[in-house]
Design a protein around this motif. Structure first.
Motif, short mmCIF file in Angstrom:
data_model
loop_
_atom_site.label_atom_id
_atom_site.label_comp_id
_atom_site.label_asym_id
_atom_site.label_seq_id
_atom_site.Cartn_x
_atom_site.Cartn_y
_atom_site.Cartn_z
N ASP A 103 -0.85 -2.63 -4.42
CA ASP A 103 -1.07 -1.18 -4.34
C ASP A 103 0.26 -0.42 -4.26
N HIS A 135 0.86 3.20 -2.71
CA HIS A 135 -0.04 4.13 -3.41
C HIS A 135 0.69 5.30 -4.04
N ASP A 158 0.79 -1.23 0.00
CA ASP A 158 0.00 0.00 0.00
C ASP A 158 0.83 1.29 0.00
#
Ligand SMILES: [Mn+2]
Length: 438
Positions: A49, A11, A9
């Motif tokens: 992600d 991102h 994650d």
């Protein structure tokens, strides 16, 4: 001694509209990779992600590639699965491009025909496999459909799916998988998707969500999450914090304030020097008079930035004015008003009124507490599409309504006419609750 890093994650590319936050997000990832290099890990696992979307801006790609190349040049292998954000079913995602460039290796190949998982063997002898995440949690079906064979030797399972027993109550998820569905026999379970640092055990092996390296939404930033990742040495996991900026969080209860009083209170924040780079101000409550728009939030933000903050985010989603309250009293007549407007605009010629009303009900559901913007978007899209798929059925309902008006003895007619009976059967299946309306 074998050591590896576990990130998830990241991102990269998130906070597209706030350049400072976008930059901190990128820097957090770069820092994490630098730490991996300094700690001389054998390999890095990225559990989905890595990017905020499947086709991020090229400057974001450039930064990510530079970092990954640095690690690769030190002989560090990188393994990854797709997350729910960086996968695109129709087109190749950047994750595929990076795999083609041999920057990393995907450890899962989508819906393998043998219905079982293939393992990639790292130079250390550790076997790695995993399952990617999918939008709207389509990945949960993999856990039901695939045959999992226990791996031989030391192995790692990478996943990007919420596990029911580990999901914090304030995080909204449509679907989760039970811990019991996660395949047995792995020595480490490298999770992604839940933006929290969480640790659990499965038959004595750690099952870990490392959380975010920085975060992808204001909701993430508003919580004091343990930002960072894991380094696992000799199978002993250790959390490695990554802090590239300091965040000050201020909660203001504006209940009963006048707009001028609230503005004053907000400006007080800029009276002393601010040392934190990011200031998040959350204002909630109902104003005694006026509306939130009476407050010059631009000026407040500018003043706080002048006091030393690099970026300021004012969350006023839960700030209401008096006008809002007045509208609420009228809510009793809401459906009547909607009815009138639809009649006036000849809605029934385009779609049936029932359909329009159900769609309105789906669209007006507010975001749940703790639900991220992305999850909220996904949920609304999903529910709206579910309804659109049923558009034909609404049209059938409409026809049937017309028939019932023609004949008072409709129920008797049903016995004589099988076609109509089917239609009636269909009608009975529908109620507002079927569509989640209320
Ligand atoms: Mn995520």
């Amino acid at each position: 001694m074998v050591s590896f890093a576990h990130l998830a994650d990241c991102h990269l590319g998130a906070f597209g509209r706030n350049h400072k936050l976008r930059e901190y997000n990128l820097r957090s990832f770069e820092r994490a990779i630098e730490i991996c290099i300094d700690r001389d890990v054998d390999f890095i696992i990225i559990a989905g992600d890595l990017f905020h979307n499947p086709h991020p801006d090229l400057d974001v790609v450039d930064r990510a590639v530079k970092s990954l190349v640095k690690a690769r040049k030190k002989g560090i292998r990188i393994y990854s699965v797709y997350g729910s954000h960086d996968f695109n079913i129709a087109k190749a995602s950047l994750v595929d491009v990076l795999e083609s460039a041999e920057l990393f290796k995907k450890v899962v190949h989508y819906l393998d025909e043998s219905q079982s998982l293939e393992h990639v063997e790292d130079d250390t002898g550790i076997k790695i496999t995993g399952l990617s995440g999918r939008k709207s949690r389509k990945d949960t079906s993999y856990y039901k459909e695939l045959n999992f064979n226990e791996p031989d030797g030391d192995a790692i399972f990478v996943f990007h799916t919420p596990i029911a027993e580990m999901k914090p109550v304030d995080i909204h998820e449509k679907e989760t998988v039970p811990l019991s569905s996660i395949p047995d026999g792995y020595k480490y379970y490298a999770g992604g998707h839940i933006h929290r640092n969480l640790r659990e055990e499965k038959d004595g092996s750690p099952i870990i969500y490392p959380g975010v390296t920085f975060g992808s939404s204001y909701t993430d930033l508003e919580k004091d999450l343990d930002r960072g990742f894991y380094i696992v040495e000799d199978w002993e996991p250790g959390h490695v914090p990554v802090d590239v900026c300091e965040i000050r969080r201020v909660d203001i209860d504006a209940d009963g304030f006048l707009p001028s009083e609230l503005e004053e209170k907000l400006l007080e924040l800029s009276n002393s020097e601010i040392h934190e780079e990011v200031v998040l101000v959350k204002v909630s409550g109902i104003l005694r008079e006026g509306v939130p728009e009476d407050i010059d939030f631009m000026r407040v933000r500018r003043k706080i930035e002048e006091a030393g903050a690099e970026t300021v985010f004012l969350n006023r989603r839960n700030l209401e004015g008096k006008t809002v309250e007045r509208l609420k009293i009228k809510e009793r007549d809401e459906s009547e008003i909607e009815d009138k407007i639809m009649d006036e605009y000849g809605f029934n010629d385009i779609v049936t009124k029932e359909f329009a009303k159900d769609l309105l009900n789906v669209l007006k559901v507010e975001k749940g507490g703790g639900e991220t913007n992305t999850d909220y978007d996904e949920r609304i899209w999903h529910e709206a599409w579910n309804l659109i798929y049923k558009l034909d059925e609404y049209e059938d309902m409409e026809e049937e309504d017309d028939e019932s008006q023609v004949s008072d003895n409709f129920v008797e007619d049903v016995d004589k006419n099988k076609g109509t009976e089917e239609k009636k059967g269909q009608k009975e299946q529908f109620s507002l609750t079927d569509f989640g309306g209320n």
